[in-house]
Scaffold this motif. Sequence first.
Motif, PDB file in Angstrom:
ATOM      1  N   ALA A  49      -2.642  23.210  53.690  1.00  0.00           N
ATOM      2  CA  ALA A  49      -1.733  24.055  52.905  1.00  0.00           C
ATOM      3  C   ALA A  49      -0.279  23.650  53.098  1.00  0.00           C
ATOM      4  O   ALA A  49       0.587  24.106  52.364  1.00  0.00           O
ATOM      5  CB  ALA A  49      -1.933  25.517  53.298  1.00  0.00           C
ATOM      6  N   SER A  50      -0.008  22.791  54.062  1.00  0.00           N
ATOM      7  CA  SER A  50       1.392  22.467  54.336  1.00  0.00           C
ATOM      8  C   SER A  50       1.909  21.382  53.393  1.00  0.00           C
ATOM      9  O   SER A  50       1.147  20.698  52.740  1.00  0.00           O
ATOM     10  CB  SER A  50       1.538  21.990  55.782  1.00  0.00           C
ATOM     11  N   ASP A 110      11.260  31.341  53.044  1.00  0.00           N
ATOM     12  CA  ASP A 110       9.929  31.288  52.450  1.00  0.00           C
ATOM     13  C   ASP A 110       8.951  30.441  53.251  1.00  0.00           C
ATOM     14  O   ASP A 110       7.801  30.299  52.881  1.00  0.00           O
ATOM     15  CB  ASP A 110      10.015  30.740  51.023  1.00  0.00           C
ATOM     16  N   TYR A 129       9.312  25.429  59.289  1.00  0.00           N
ATOM     17  CA  TYR A 129       9.312  23.969  59.286  1.00  0.00           C
ATOM     18  C   TYR A 129       9.027  23.438  60.681  1.00  0.00           C
ATOM     19  O   TYR A 129       9.546  23.968  61.672  1.00  0.00           O
ATOM     20  CB  TYR A 129      10.661  23.443  58.790  1.00  0.00           C
ATOM     21  N   LEU A 186       7.142  19.243  58.383  1.00  0.00           N
ATOM     22  CA  LEU A 186       6.007  19.888  57.707  1.00  0.00           C
ATOM     23  C   LEU A 186       6.450  21.293  57.356  1.00  0.00           C
ATOM     24  O   LEU A 186       6.967  22.019  58.201  1.00  0.00           O
ATOM     25  CB  LEU A 186       4.820  19.970  58.658  1.00  0.00           C
ATOM     26  N   ARG A 187       6.232  21.668  56.112  1.00  0.00           N
ATOM     27  CA  ARG A 187       6.593  23.019  55.710  1.00  0.00           C
ATOM     28  C   ARG A 187       5.321  23.849  55.625  1.00  0.00           C
ATOM     29  O   ARG A 187       4.375  23.498  54.930  1.00  0.00           O
ATOM     30  CB  ARG A 187       7.261  23.002  54.342  1.00  0.00           C
ATOM     31  N   ASP A 201       3.916  27.522  54.665  1.00  0.00           N
ATOM     32  CA  ASP A 201       4.258  28.708  53.897  1.00  0.00           C
ATOM     33  C   ASP A 201       4.330  29.947  54.797  1.00  0.00           C
ATOM     34  O   ASP A 201       3.565  30.089  55.746  1.00  0.00           O
ATOM     35  CB  ASP A 201       3.178  28.894  52.841  1.00  0.00           C
ATOM     36  N   ASP A 249       3.468  33.093  54.437  1.00  0.00           N
ATOM     37  CA  ASP A 249       2.254  33.906  54.567  1.00  0.00           C
ATOM     38  C   ASP A 249       1.230  33.234  55.472  1.00  0.00           C
ATOM     39  O   ASP A 249       0.574  33.876  56.296  1.00  0.00           O
ATOM     40  CB  ASP A 249       1.613  34.131  53.189  1.00  0.00           C
ATOM     41  N   MET A 250       1.087  31.915  55.275  1.00  0.00           N
ATOM     42  CA  MET A 250       0.140  31.154  56.071  1.00  0.00           C
ATOM     43  C   MET A 250       0.529  31.231  57.544  1.00  0.00           C
ATOM     44  O   MET A 250      -0.300  31.511  58.410  1.00  0.00           O
ATOM     45  CB  MET A 250       0.140  29.704  55.569  1.00  0.00           C
ATOM     46  N   SER A 278      -0.087  34.713  58.961  1.00  0.00           N
ATOM     47  CA  SER A 278      -1.497  35.055  59.123  1.00  0.00           C
ATOM     48  C   SER A 278      -2.075  34.353  60.344  1.00  0.00           C
ATOM     49  O   SER A 278      -2.898  34.920  61.059  1.00  0.00           O
ATOM     50  CB  SER A 278      -2.271  34.738  57.845  1.00  0.00           C
TER      51      SER A 278
END
Lengths: 155, 881
Positions: free
Chosen positions: A30-31, A50, A53, A106-107, A109, A111-112, A115
Amino acid sequence: MEFGDTVKVLRVIPLFAKLDPTKIKLIAFASEYLTVEDGEELFHEGDQADGVYLIDAGTAEIWLSAEDAEVLVGELSDHDVIGEMAIFRNEPRSATIRARGTLKVLRVDADMFLSVVTQNADAALSVMRILSEKLALAADRERELANRINELEAT
Amino acid sequence: MEQSIFKFIFRYSMRQQVLLLVFTGVSLPFLYMSMDLPKTIINEAIGGGEGPRQLFDRPLDQVQYLMVLCFTFLALVLVNGGFKYWINVYKGQMGERMLRRLRYLLYGRVLRFPMPHFRKTSQGELISMITGEVEPLGGFIGDALALPAFQGGTLLTILTFIMVQDPFLGIAAISLYPVQMYVIPKLQRRVNLLGKERVKAVRRLSERIGETVAGIQEVHANDTSELERADFARRVGEIFEIRYQIYRKKFFIKFLNNFIAQVTPFLFYSIGGYLVIKGQLSFGALVAVLAAYKDLASPWKELLSYYQLMADSQIKYDQLIEQFQPADMLTDEQQQPMDAAPLPLEGPIIATNVTLEEDGGIKVVEGATFSVDSRATVALAGVSGGGRSGLAQVIARLLRPTGGLIKIGAHNLATLPEGVTGQRLAYVGPNAHLFSASVRDNLYYGLKHKVVREPDYEGEALAVRERYVSEAEAAGNTTSDPGADWIDLAAAGVEDTAALADRAIETLTAVDLDRDIYNLGLLGTIDPVGKPDLAARILEARELLHRRLDETGAGDLVEAFDVDRYNTNMSVAENLLFGTPIGDEFDFDRMAQNAYVQKILADTGLAGEFLRTGLKVATIMLDLFQDLPPDHEFFDRYSFIGSDDLPDVQACVRRAETSGLDSLGEDDRSLLMSLPFKLIPARHRLGLVDAELSARLLDARQQFAAGLPDDLRPSVAFFHQEEYNAAASVQDNILFGKLVYGRRQSQSQVGALIAEVIDSLDLRRAVMEIGLDYQVGIGGSRMSVGQRQKLALARSLLKRPDLMVIDQATDALDPGTQALVMDNLFKARDRCGLIWVLNRPDLADRFERALVMDSGKVVAQGTVEELRREGGALNDAAGGA
C-alpha cells in the motif's frame, strides 16, 4: 523500488521490525516509494497531514517558520520516521521537510499507519519510544535554552 | 379563481361546449332514423308481400327497395359513427386544453404564493395536486355538457320511440326513475364525503414521501427506517379503509340501480303479460317495448355514472381551489413581464413601523423604523434570531410586511411589480438555490425576464412553432418560447454575448470562484468537430507543454503516451486499449470479460501469460489480504480482489496449485485472467510486467487497434499524437501522458507548467468557458456549499442591481475568503447599495452604516463609527458572535 525490496526496507525500520510478515507486506504494497530531489519539499508547514514517511536513503531537513524567516532545527536520515505526530494529533504539519541531496522515502497512508499501530502492541510501543525520545530531546533543548537565557540575564 | 368547476367550464370553454351541444343535437335525428329504419326494412321491405313499392314517387321492386333501405341503413351507421368520432375527439381536445389551462393557472398561483405559505404547503402536496389530482378533471370537463346532452338526448329519443308505440308502457318504463333520482343522490353524498377524505389522505401521503426523501440522511443516521415504515403503513392503511368504504357504498348504489332497473321488466312481464292474456294489449307491442326498454338502460346508466363523476369532480375541484388561494398572494399584474427595462430605484429606504408576523403571532420584526440611503453600505447586525434575516427579506421584498410601510424613494415596496423588485433588487440567502443546469445558465438566470429575441424558425420547425402558439393561446398559456434568447444583455451592461462572458468571468473572479471554474474547465470535454480552432490550440498546448517539460528538466515527471512504448504508469488494461473508452464496452474494470479483448489475447498468444501472471497476483493478494476482516476499507482501496470474492479466489488458487493451470475450468480461467489487467507497474512494483511481457503487450496493442471491427470503433478514442481526443478532458489532452508515480512534486510542478502553457497560448479564457458549461447537478449538488454560495453571489452581481441584500450568504466560506469576497464585492459594487446580514460584526468596519437588531426590534442605528464609539449594541453583537 520493487515490492520485495520495499518489504526488506520496512523490516529494518524499528517501528515495523516486530510486525508479522503479512502486515509488513501489506504496508509495503500500500505504500508509495517517493523520490524527492535536492531542495524540494516533502511537505510544508500547515499542510494537511495525510501520511507518514519513512526514510530509505538520504537526508531530510526540518525547517520551522519563525517571524519572517525559516530556521533549520534538525535533520533526519536513514530509517527515521517523519510526520507521525501530525497524524496522531490530527493536525496540520508542524514543520516543513526539505530534501538535502536526493531523498528517497516510503509514504504510508495515514489510515494504514494508524490501523497498524493501533492493532499491534509492539508497533504501538515503538511509536511510544520514538515519541518519548523526541520529548526527551525537546526537554533537553528547553533546559539548554533556559540556561542560556539565565546566562544572558546574568551578564 | 372560479369557485366551482362549472363556472370554470363556462368561463373558458363556453363556445366549444355550445358547439359540442349543437353537434350532439344534430346527430340525434340520425340516431333516431337508424333505430327506426330496421323496423321499416323488416315490416315493409322483407315482409309486406311482393309487388312494387314507392320511394319518393319512384317505383321500385321489392329487392331494389330492400337494397336501397339496407344501404341507407349502412350510410346511417357510418354517419352515426362519424358523429361519435368527431364528438369524442373534440371533447378530448377541449378537455385537455382545459386541463392544460387549469394546471397552468395553478402553477402560476404557486409562483405568486406569499413565501411563508411554503412553510405550510409541502412540495409533495403541490406536486400531487398539480400533476395527479387534476388529471381526471380534464376528462370530466370534456363530458361536462356533452355527455348529459348526448345521453339525455338518446334517452329522450328512445323514449319518444316507445311513447309512439304505446304511451302507457312508455310511462311504465320510466316509472321508477323518480325513485332512483331521489335515492341515489342521498347515497352519493356519503360517497362524496369519503372521496374528500381520500383526496386529503393521498395528499398527506405524498407530503410524507416528500419529507422522507428530504430527510433521508436523518433516517439513515438515526436508524429510524422502521418508524418511517410504520408511519407510511398507517397512512396507506387509512387510504385503504376509506377506499374500502367507498367501494362498499359505490357498489351498493350500483346494486340498487341494477335492482331498480330490473324491477321495470318485472312490471312489464307481470302487468304487460296480464294485459296481453286479457287481450287488452297486442303481443307485438309488448315485445317491441321490451326491446326498446333494453336500449333505454344504457343511456340511463351512463347518466347515473355521469352524475357520480360530476359529484366527484366538483369535490376535487373545490379541494384544489381551496389550497391555491392563500391570503396575500402577489397579483397577476405584479408578475407580468415589463414592457421596458424598469427605472433604477433611487432614494432612501424608509421603513416606518415595519412588522413581520408569522403564523401564531410570533413577531419576527416588530415596529422597525429606520431610514438609510439605498446606495449606502449597511451592516445588518445582531444576534441570530433577532430578526436580521426577516428584515433583510422584507427589504428585498421577498416577504411583505404584515404591518407598517417600507418604501424605496417614492415607491411602496409591497405593491411594486416583480419586474422592478426582481431586476433592481438582489437577494442572496444562506441557502441560495442552483438549478440543475450549467454554471453559465445559473449565472445568467438573473438576466432572463422575458424573451429578448425569437429564434428564426423555418419550414417544418416554423409549422410546429405556430401550432404550439395557437394551442398555447387556446389554453390561456404563455406563448413565450423557452428556447428563445432570454438573456437581457443591457441589464448586464454589455453589448454582445462575448462581452457577457467577459463580465461573467469578472464576477466569478470577484467572488473568488474563477480558479474553481478554470479547474472544472480543465476537467471538461469539448467537441473538436464543433470547435476545431479550440481543439487545434489545445494540441498546440500539448506540444508546448512537452517542450517546456524537457526545457525545465521536469520531463521525467510525465510519461508521455507513445504508441510504440509501454507506459509503466498506466495499468495493463490502459496500455492495451491505448485510448479513452467511450461507453461501457471497454470499461477498464470489465475489460477481461470483453469478447474482442479475449480474442486479441488468444491471437497474440498472451492468454497463457495472463493466466500465469493472474495466478501470481492472486497468490500475492491472498497473502496480503486474507487476514483482514471482510469489510475492511483496505479491500476497496488497495486490493485487486473484493472481500466477497476472496473465498472463490482461494479455492481457485488451490485448484490451480494441485492440478495445474491447464486443467482449470472456464470460470477459474476468466477469474485469474482478469487480475493482470489492473497491474500498474510503477505503482504496484510487483515485478510481474517485465520487459518481455511489455513487448508482447505492445504487440497486442497494435493488433487491438488494427483489427478493431467497425461496430466497436465508436467505443474507443485512441491516443494519437497529432489528434484531439474528444473523449478525454482538456487537461488530459494537454498532458497526453501520465504523471509518474513516486515523484512528490509531480502534480504541483506539472500543474504549474500546464497553467503556464495555457496562459502563454492565451487559452485561459477558453478553458474558463468550458468550465462555464459544467453541469452543477440537481440543486447544485455537484458543487460544494461554498461554491454554491459564491455562484449565487456572482449571479446577483451580474445583473447589476441598485441594491444587494446579502443574508449570511458567505457563511460556508472560511474567514479569510469571506473577508476577501466582501472586499471584492465592495470594489465591484459600483453604485449598488449593499445591505449585509453579518454573522461576524468584526467585519462591520467596512460599512458606512449599521442597523443592530435584537428581539425583532432595531435597537441601534447610525454610522459604524458612531455605534462603535458609543459602545453598546454593535460591540455587544460583535462580542456575542
